[in-house]
Design an enzyme around this catalytic site. Structure first.
Site, mmCIF file in Angstrom:
data_model
loop_
_atom_site.group_PDB
_atom_site.id
_atom_site.type_symbol
_atom_site.label_atom_id
_atom_site.label_comp_id
_atom_site.label_asym_id
_atom_site.label_seq_id
_atom_site.Cartn_x
_atom_site.Cartn_y
_atom_site.Cartn_z
ATOM 1 N N LYS A 101 39.217 21.085 -35.299
ATOM 2 C CA LYS A 101 40.471 21.263 -34.556
ATOM 3 C C LYS A 101 41.493 22.132 -35.280
ATOM 4 O O LYS A 101 42.453 22.576 -34.673
ATOM 5 C CB LYS A 101 41.062 19.902 -34.222
ATOM 6 C CG LYS A 101 40.190 19.100 -33.275
ATOM 7 C CD LYS A 101 40.102 19.756 -31.901
ATOM 8 C CE LYS A 101 39.394 18.858 -30.907
ATOM 9 N NZ LYS A 101 39.366 19.411 -29.557
HETATM 10 N N1 PMP Z 1 34.010 15.197 -32.168
HETATM 11 C C1 PMP Z 1 35.210 14.818 -32.637
HETATM 12 C C2 PMP Z 1 35.268 13.856 -33.780
HETATM 13 C C3 PMP Z 1 36.377 15.319 -32.047
HETATM 14 O O1 PMP Z 1 37.587 14.945 -32.509
HETATM 15 C C4 PMP Z 1 36.270 16.237 -30.961
HETATM 16 C C5 PMP Z 1 37.516 16.766 -30.342
HETATM 17 N N2 PMP Z 1 38.034 15.974 -29.299
HETATM 18 C C6 PMP Z 1 34.995 16.574 -30.484
HETATM 19 C C7 PMP Z 1 33.891 16.051 -31.131
HETATM 20 C C8 PMP Z 1 34.789 17.461 -29.267
HETATM 21 O O2 PMP Z 1 35.369 18.723 -29.363
HETATM 22 P P1 PMP Z 1 35.983 19.477 -28.096
HETATM 23 O O3 PMP Z 1 37.303 18.849 -27.787
HETATM 24 O O4 PMP Z 1 36.117 20.895 -28.520
HETATM 25 O O5 PMP Z 1 35.052 19.315 -26.936
#
Ligand code: PMP
Length: 309
Positions: A47
Site C-alpha cells: 500500500k
Molecule cells: N492483502 C493485504 C494484507 C491487504 O492489506 C490488501 C489491501 N487491502 C490486499 C491483500 C489486497 O490488495 P488490493 O486492495 O490491491 O486488492
C-alpha cells in the site's frame, strides 16, 4: 539536497523495487513459485505505492492543501502507508477501521501519529460501514480529503506503473501465472493489466477467502484481513482476472505459518492464501515456468492474531 551522495531525501524514496524470493521448501512441485515481498516497503506493505499516488492525486485536484487532513477507510495497510506519507508531508491523518482489524495494525497507525476510529464491521449498505463514515467525516471537515482507495483509478494505476513492470523485469518470460488477493482489487487489476500487455498468455488468478463474493458468494464473514469483499469495488477490473480460487482461513493461516518456519518469510494471512493458490497452479506446470504471488504485507501485523494461535 543532501550533503552526502547516498542519502535519500525522505523515506518515501525507498518505496518500491521490492525483492522477489523463490520458495525452496514449501513449493517444490512443478513450476517455481516466487513471492514479491511487499513487506520490504518502508511502511511494510504494497500500500505504500498507492498512498503516494492517492495523496498526489488529492493535491493535484486541489482537494488537499498544506496542513490538511487525510481521511480514509482502511483495514490497516493503506492507513499505515498513508500515515507514513502524511508524517513526511505534514498532514493530519484520520482513519476509520473495521473492528475485525488486528490490534497490531491499530497500534502502528497510532505510532505514526494518526487518529483512529474503530467502527463495527458491517456491510456497505449500512450507513455505519467504515467507508460511509470516512466519506462523511471528510465532507464535514475543513481542508480534509477522503482518499477513496476503493474508487480512485490512482490505486490500480500505481500498480500498473510500478509493481507490474518490476514483476516483469524480475520474472521475465518464464512467468506463467500471477496470483494476488483482491480487497480494492487495485493490485490484481493494475499488475494484471500490465502483465497481459507484455504476454496475454500469463494467467491472472485471484485468491479469495471462502465467504467473499468474488468466488460466487453468498457473503459470509471470514478472518483473513485485507482481501475479499461483499461487493465489487470500482477499482477491481474483473475482465483482467482469468479465474478466482477460494481459500479457507485455516488453509491461509497454516500456510503463512509454514512460510515463516520453513522459508524464513514472515508474511500475513492474505499471502498464505495466495501461496495456497500459487502452489496448486505450479503443480500443473513444468519446472521451467514460474508462478509469482504478491506477498502484500508482513506477519508482524498479526503477531497477536493467527500467529498467537
Ligand atoms: N492483502 C493485504 C494484507 C491487504 O492489506 C490488501 C489491501 N487491502 C490486499 C491483500 C489486497 O490488495 P488490493 O486492495 O490491491 O486488492
Amino acid at each position: 539536497m543532501n550533503v552526502a551522495n547516498n542519502v535519500l531525501s525522505s523515506v518515501l524514496e525507498a518505496v518500491g523495487d521490492t525483492p522477489m524470493v523463490g520458495l525452496r521448501r514449501v513449493g517444490v512441485q512443478g513450476a517455481e513459485v516466487a513471492l514479491k515481498l511487499e513487506a520490504m516497503n518502508p511502511g511494510g506493505s504494497a500500500k505504500d505505492r498507492i498512498a503516494l499516488s492517492l495523496i498526489a492525486t488529492a493535491e493535484q485536484e486541489g482537494r488537499l492543501r498544506p496542513g490538511g487532513t487525510i481521511v480514509e477507510a482502511t483495514a490497516g495497510n493503506t492507513g499505515i502507508a498513508l500515515a507514513m506519507v502524511a508524517a513526511v508531508r505534514g498532514y493530519h491523518a484520520l482513519f476509520f477501521v473495521p473492528d475485525k482489524m488486528s490490534v497490531d495494525k491499530i497500534r502502528l497507525l497510532k505510532a505514526y501519529g494518526a487518529e483512529v476510529r474503530v467502527v463495527k464491521d458491517v456491510p456497505r449498505e449500512d450507513p455505519e460501514n467504515y467507508q460511509n463514515l470516512a466519506r462523511i467525516a471528510a465532507e464535514e471537515m475543513d481542508n480534509a480529503a477522503y482518499m477513496g482507495q476503493f474508487e480512485l483509478g490512482a490505486n490500480p494505476l500505481a500498480h500498473y506503473q510500478t509493481t507490474g513492470p518490476e514483476i516483469w523485469r524480475q520474472a521475465g518470460p518464464a512467468l506463467a501465472a500471477f496470483v494476488a488477493g483482491a480487497g480494492t482489487g487495485g493490485t490484481i487489476s493494475g499488475v494484471g493489466r500490465y502483465l497481459k500487455e507484455q504476454d496475454p498468455a500469463i494467467q491472472i488468478v485471484g485468491a479469495d477467502p471462502v465467504g467473499s463474493i468474488f468466488t460466487g458468494g453468498p457473503f459470509q464473514p471470514f478472518r483473513i484481513e485485507g482481501m475479499g469483499e461483499d461487493y465489487y469495488p470500482s477499482t477491481l477490473d474483473t475482465q483482467v482476472v482469468d479465474r478466482w480460487v477460494a481459500v479457507s482461513d485455516q488453509q491461509a493461516f497454516t500456510m503463512a505459518k509454514r512460510l515463516a518456519r520453513e522459508e524464513g518469510l514472515l508474511v500475513g494471512g492474505s499471502t498464505g492464501a495466495m501461496v495456497v493458490v500459487a502452489l496448486q497452479i505450479a503443480a500443473q506446470l513444468p519446472p521451467d515456468r514460474m508462478v509469482v504471488a504478491l506477498a502484500a504485507d508482513t506477519g508482524r501485523n498479526y503477531l497477536s492474531g493467527f500467529f498467537a494461535e
